[in-house]
Structures are given as C-alpha cells and as structure tokens.
Design a protein around this motif. Structure first.
Motif, PDB file in Angstrom:
ATOM      1  N   LEU A  36      33.884  23.909  85.017  1.00  0.00           N
ATOM      2  CA  LEU A  36      33.981  23.880  83.555  1.00  0.00           C
ATOM      3  C   LEU A  36      33.759  25.267  82.965  1.00  0.00           C
ATOM      4  CD1 LEU A  36      32.165  20.490  82.948  1.00  0.00           C
ATOM      5  CD2 LEU A  36      34.611  20.961  82.658  1.00  0.00           C
ATOM      6  N   GLU A  49      33.561  12.704  85.994  1.00  0.00           N
ATOM      7  CA  GLU A  49      32.830  13.374  84.916  1.00  0.00           C
ATOM      8  C   GLU A  49      33.444  14.731  84.603  1.00  0.00           C
ATOM      9  OE1 GLU A  49      28.381  11.574  85.787  1.00  0.00           O
ATOM     10  OE2 GLU A  49      29.182  13.124  87.122  1.00  0.00           O
ATOM     11  N   GLU A 108      35.346  15.929  80.987  1.00  0.00           N
ATOM     12  CA  GLU A 108      34.971  17.155  80.265  1.00  0.00           C
ATOM     13  C   GLU A 108      36.119  18.154  80.223  1.00  0.00           C
ATOM     14  OE1 GLU A 108      32.242  17.723  78.395  1.00  0.00           O
ATOM     15  OE2 GLU A 108      31.816  15.632  78.842  1.00  0.00           O
ATOM     16  N   ARG A 126      38.522  17.207  77.586  1.00  0.00           N
ATOM     17  CA  ARG A 126      37.982  17.537  76.253  1.00  0.00           C
ATOM     18  C   ARG A 126      38.180  19.021  75.964  1.00  0.00           C
ATOM     19  NH1 ARG A 126      32.422  14.106  76.692  1.00  0.00           N
ATOM     20  NH2 ARG A 126      33.318  12.091  76.145  1.00  0.00           N
TER      21      ARG A 126
END
Length: 124
Positions: free
Chosen positions: A44, A68, A72, A75
């Motif tokens: 990320l 997960e 993210e 997003r």
C-alpha cells in the motif's frame, strides 16, 4: 521469446521471497517493470508512491491478507487491475469482489502473464 516494448509498472505482493523473485524475473523478461513488496502494508505504501498499472497479489500473508490489501488498494486506486495469484483454495467470495482476476499458483506463470496482458489490454 522477445521482450515487448511496453513498460507497465506491476506491483507484486507475496511474503515468499522465491515467488517475488520468480514474478519479478518473469515480468521483466516480458517487458514489464516489477515493483515488489513482501507484505500488505509495504504494498500500500508503494502503491501510494508510484503509479502502478497492475497488482499481482498473494492471498495468504501475515498481517494483512490479500483480501484486505485488495480492498485498500481499490480505495486508493479503483482503476488499477488486481490479480489474486494464490495457492489457497479457501478464498472467501467477498475477497473476489475486490479483485479483477484469480489465478492459482499451481497453474504457473503463463496463465498469470496472459491474464495480466488481457487486463492491461496489451495486444498479442
């Protein structure tokens, strides 16, 4: 096989060093630029720092699992295709809603590279 002229940046996320090395080597051989991460947090961070064109993501990793990370990542960059490249047979259906494709590690690199090219709309 010759390398192709495109230079898409592909983020590879896997906690296994040998898998990261294989992915990086295969991608670079086929003309991609590979960016590797050993866990979800690192992935990320790298995705926030670089304009990645696609993500290849393992499911079973310590800390954050692939589901997960995919959530993210979408997003952060909803337009970036994510391929779940996993040896796990028990991936929750909810995870599959956050990825664009699933390739089993047992299928090898050829199907993975084919799906990647299709998602990036690379001819041939």
């Amino acid at each position: 096989m010759e390398s192709t002229p495109f230079r898409n940046l592909v983020l590879c996320v896997d906690d296994e060093e040998v898998i990261r090395f294989l992915l990086e080597s295969a991608l670079e051989r086929f003309g991609y630029v590979a960016l590797v991460a050993s866990n979800g947090r690192e992935a990320l961070r790298l995705a926030a720092q670089h304009r990645v064109d696609a993500v290849i993501l393992d499911y079973c990793m310590p800390g954050m699992n692939g589901g997960e990370v995919a959530l993210e990542m979408k997003r952060l960059r909803p337009d970036v295709p994510i391929i779940l490249f996993s040896g796990s047979s028990d991936i929750p259906p909810s995870t599959l809603t956050h990825v664009d494709a699933l390739v089993a590690k047992g299928e090898g690199l050829r199907p993975l590279l084919s799906v990647l090219a299709r998602l990036l709309q690379i001819p041939g």
